[in-house]
Motif scaffolding. Structure first.
Motif, PDB file in Angstrom:
ATOM      1  N   SER A   1     -34.410  53.650   1.641  1.00  0.00           N
ATOM      2  CA  SER A   1     -33.166  53.052   2.381  1.00  0.00           C
ATOM      3  C   SER A   1     -33.847  51.973   3.552  1.00  0.00           C
ATOM      4  O   SER A   1     -33.476  51.026   3.662  1.00  0.00           O
ATOM      5  CB  SER A   1     -32.252  53.792   2.813  1.00  0.00           C
TER       6      SER A   1
ATOM      7  N   GLU B   1     -42.836  54.121  10.737  1.00  0.00           N
ATOM      8  CA  GLU B   1     -43.149  55.221   9.800  1.00  0.00           C
ATOM      9  C   GLU B   1     -43.989  56.306  10.227  1.00  0.00           C
ATOM     10  O   GLU B   1     -45.171  55.903  10.563  1.00  0.00           O
ATOM     11  CB  GLU B   1     -43.550  54.601   8.334  1.00  0.00           C
TER      12      GLU B   1
ATOM     13  N   ASN C   1     -35.452  58.117 -11.008  1.00  0.00           N
ATOM     14  CA  ASN C   1     -34.189  57.999 -11.609  1.00  0.00           C
ATOM     15  C   ASN C   1     -33.631  56.703 -10.496  1.00  0.00           C
ATOM     16  O   ASN C   1     -32.988  57.365  -9.560  1.00  0.00           O
ATOM     17  CB  ASN C   1     -33.360  59.039 -11.688  1.00  0.00           C
TER      18      ASN C   1
ATOM     19  N   ALA D   1     -41.208  57.964  15.928  1.00  0.00           N
ATOM     20  CA  ALA D   1     -40.589  57.908  16.889  1.00  0.00           C
ATOM     21  C   ALA D   1     -39.990  59.163  17.337  1.00  0.00           C
ATOM     22  O   ALA D   1     -39.912  60.041  16.699  1.00  0.00           O
ATOM     23  CB  ALA D   1     -38.887  57.268  16.030  1.00  0.00           C
TER      24      ALA D   1
ATOM     25  N   SER E   1     -39.468  63.840   5.601  1.00  0.00           N
ATOM     26  CA  SER E   1     -37.846  63.699   5.850  1.00  0.00           C
ATOM     27  C   SER E   1     -37.881  65.423   6.532  1.00  0.00           C
ATOM     28  O   SER E   1     -37.411  66.259   6.115  1.00  0.00           O
ATOM     29  CB  SER E   1     -37.120  64.113   4.639  1.00  0.00           C
TER      30      SER E   1
ATOM     31  N   GLU F   1     -35.142  65.001  12.356  1.00  0.00           N
ATOM     32  CA  GLU F   1     -35.384  64.736  13.765  1.00  0.00           C
ATOM     33  C   GLU F   1     -34.127  63.843  14.022  1.00  0.00           C
ATOM     34  O   GLU F   1     -33.695  63.735  15.146  1.00  0.00           O
ATOM     35  CB  GLU F   1     -36.830  64.583  14.267  1.00  0.00           C
TER      36      GLU F   1
ATOM     37  N   ASP G   1     -30.052  58.831   3.523  1.00  0.00           N
ATOM     38  CA  ASP G   1     -29.841  60.459   3.734  1.00  0.00           C
ATOM     39  C   ASP G   1     -29.379  60.765   5.102  1.00  0.00           C
ATOM     40  O   ASP G   1     -28.949  62.018   5.178  1.00  0.00           O
ATOM     41  CB  ASP G   1     -30.903  61.147   3.262  1.00  0.00           C
TER      42      ASP G   1
ATOM     43  N   LEU H   1     -30.324  57.424  -4.781  1.00  0.00           N
ATOM     44  CA  LEU H   1     -31.139  56.222  -4.629  1.00  0.00           C
ATOM     45  C   LEU H   1     -30.427  54.854  -4.722  1.00  0.00           C
ATOM     46  O   LEU H   1     -30.257  53.997  -3.772  1.00  0.00           O
ATOM     47  CB  LEU H   1     -32.261  56.036  -5.609  1.00  0.00           C
TER      48      LEU H   1
END
Ligand SMILES: Cc1cc2nc3c(=O)[nH]c(=O)nc-3n(C[C@H](O)[C@H](O)[C@H](O)COP(=O)(O)OP(=O)(O)OC[C@H]3O[C@@H](n4cnc5c(N)ncnc54)[C@H](O)[C@@H]3O)c2cc1C
Length: 420
Positions: A16, A35, A53, A137, A180, A183, A393, A406
């Motif tokens: 996303s 990232e 998928n 971050a 993932s 945080e 998410d 997705l």
């Protein structure tokens, strides 16, 4: 260290985040994508067993949205801006044609999840998104004034970055090894956001019975499994039919993953009692006659040796393990009518005790995240913190497996990237 001001900063280079960053940059915004991993899309690259998928090809948006349960009512606007067909066209335009399999699950024709990551990465770089990988971050930088709380930047282990708009795309908490770790969500509570606690979902289940573990690796394609609480009350009982995968710890496969959300609710009150119907399409009377026929043809064989003729392939030994050793060794002609009926009952309802889930490391998604009532889903903007946006998410949206996760990333990423 301060590193200039961006129009948009996206935190999290997953599915996303890449969609949001690419889209904002395509619209001429100066975008920074942060990232913490050394590469983008680590989770995206393992999706769908490495095949990805990529979406669910349900073309009726109303029918598609039904899969998002309670959240559906919030999703009409984002899906009107970027729906399934838009995602399909997006990938086709970037030389990634899609093919559709059973249950409308859609995969890239090249059957490669890393190929999807590559397309998304290119979408960012070709639109001049500035990438900062290996950059974690640590918190949002906020200001208050005029009665509002505004986000103005991001504090990272590489310094502070300032932006007009910040998109939080840090994902949920499943498969922490992909980055993932949840945080992003922990920061939000202090800003007055309601954050539902992450919980493993679309997750395999652990069972008590050893016979299950001996079947590890076996897939049975058409089984019905019924779950209930200890008292087997009607209110708690529910069934699913489909493919079950037996593993060294319990059960998995699409049917189980999609039942996990409801099973978890039952697990809160203790172990869950399940039973597997190995012949969901066959009435018990018909099955009884079929078993009798096999018995009549094999009167002088031992019961254990004919089980393979009355159980689905691969299950004979598991059923044998449920019999007393004497009964398993008995000649078929000496098996009593009661024992024969008990065998038929087993085939229609093999008992299983579900003890728990395999937890976050095995979950495809985590439940939980930002409450949708606090998000303006026309733009994905926070209603609590000015200039903050959410995608993927991070949002509290329960959904089944089949490409729906997705699709949410493509849709919410696009909408946020179009709004900032
Ligand atoms: C094994 C597996 C298979 C799956 N298969 C499918 C499938 O086939 N189809 C489907 O629809 N869905 C599938 N899913 C679900 C889907 O992958 C997720 O819904 C989707 O990847 C979520 O994307 P996201 O952008 O919201 O977050 P993520 O993909 O989780 O990305 C978040 C990113 O943010 C980064 N990040 C986190 N915190 C920080 C920080 N503090 N600073 C900087 N960066 C940070 C992370 O490193 C990560 O790269 C699967 C999930 C798993 C685990």
């Amino acid at each position: 260290m301060s590193s200039g001001t961006y129009d948009v900063i996206v935190i999290g280079g997953g599915a996303s985040g890449m969609m949001a960053a690419g889209r904002a940059a395509e619209r001429g915004r100066r975008v920074l994508l942060i990232e913490k991993n050394k590469e983008l899309g680590k989770k995206l690259s393992i999706t769908g067993g490495g095949r990805c998928n990529i979406l669910n090809a349900e073309s009726d948006t109303r029918a598609l949205l039904e899969n998002y349960g309670e959240a559906a009512k919030f999703l009409h606007s984002p899906f009107a801006q970027h729906g399934m067909q838009d995602s399909w066209d997006f990938f086709l335009k970037r030389d990634l044609p899609i093919v559709v399999e059973a249950r409308k699950r859609a995969f890239p024709e090249v059957q490669s999840a890393p190929a999807v990551t590559k397309v998304m990465r290119n979408y960012c770089t070709s639109n001049n998104v500035e990438l900062k990988v290996k950059t974690k971050a640590q918190e949002l930088i906020t200001e208050t004034g005029g009665g509002e709380l505004r986000v103005v930047g991001v504090r990272t282990n590489q310094g502070d970055y300032y932006g007009q708009k910040i998109i939080l795309a840090t994902g949920g908490s499943s498969h922490a090894e992909t980055g993932s770790t949840g945080e992003g969500l922990t920061w939000l509570s202090q800003y007055g956001h309601t954050v539902h606690e992450p919980n493993p979902n679309l997750v395999p289940l652990t069972v008590e019975e050893d016979w299950v573990k001996t079947l590890s690796g076996t897939t049975l394609s058409f089984m019905k499994i019924t779950f209930a609480d200890r008292d087997n009350t009607k209110a708690t009982r529910f069934s699913r039919t489909g493919k079950i995968l037996f593993t060294h710890f319990g059960v998995s496969g699409p049917l189980i993953l999609n039942a996990a959300h409801q099973v978890k609710q039952l697990l809160a009150a203790g172990p869950v009692y399940a039973s597997i119907d190995m012949y969901p399409d066959t009435e018990v009377g018909t099955l009884r006659n079929r078993v009798l026929e096999v018995f009549n043809k094999n009167k002088n064989k031992s019961l254990k040796n004919i089980l393979k003729d009355i159980t689905p392939a691969g299950l004979a030994e598991a059923v044998a393990a449920q019999l007393t050793p004497e009964l398993a060794e008995s000649k078929v002609h000496s098996v009593s009518r009661e024992d024969r009926q008990a065998l038929v009952d087993r085939l229609k309802a093999m008992p299983l005790t579900i003890t728990g889930t395999m937890g976050m490391d095995w979950a495809v998604i985590s439940d939980g995240g930002v409450d949708l009532t606090e998000v303006d889903t026309r733009t994905m903007a926070s209603k609590k913190v000015t200039n903050l946006y959410f995608t993927g998410d991070v949002l509290n949206i329960n959904r089944p497996s089949g490409g729906y996760s997705l699709q949410l990333c493509w849709t919410t990423g696009w909408v946020a990237g179009s709004a900032v």
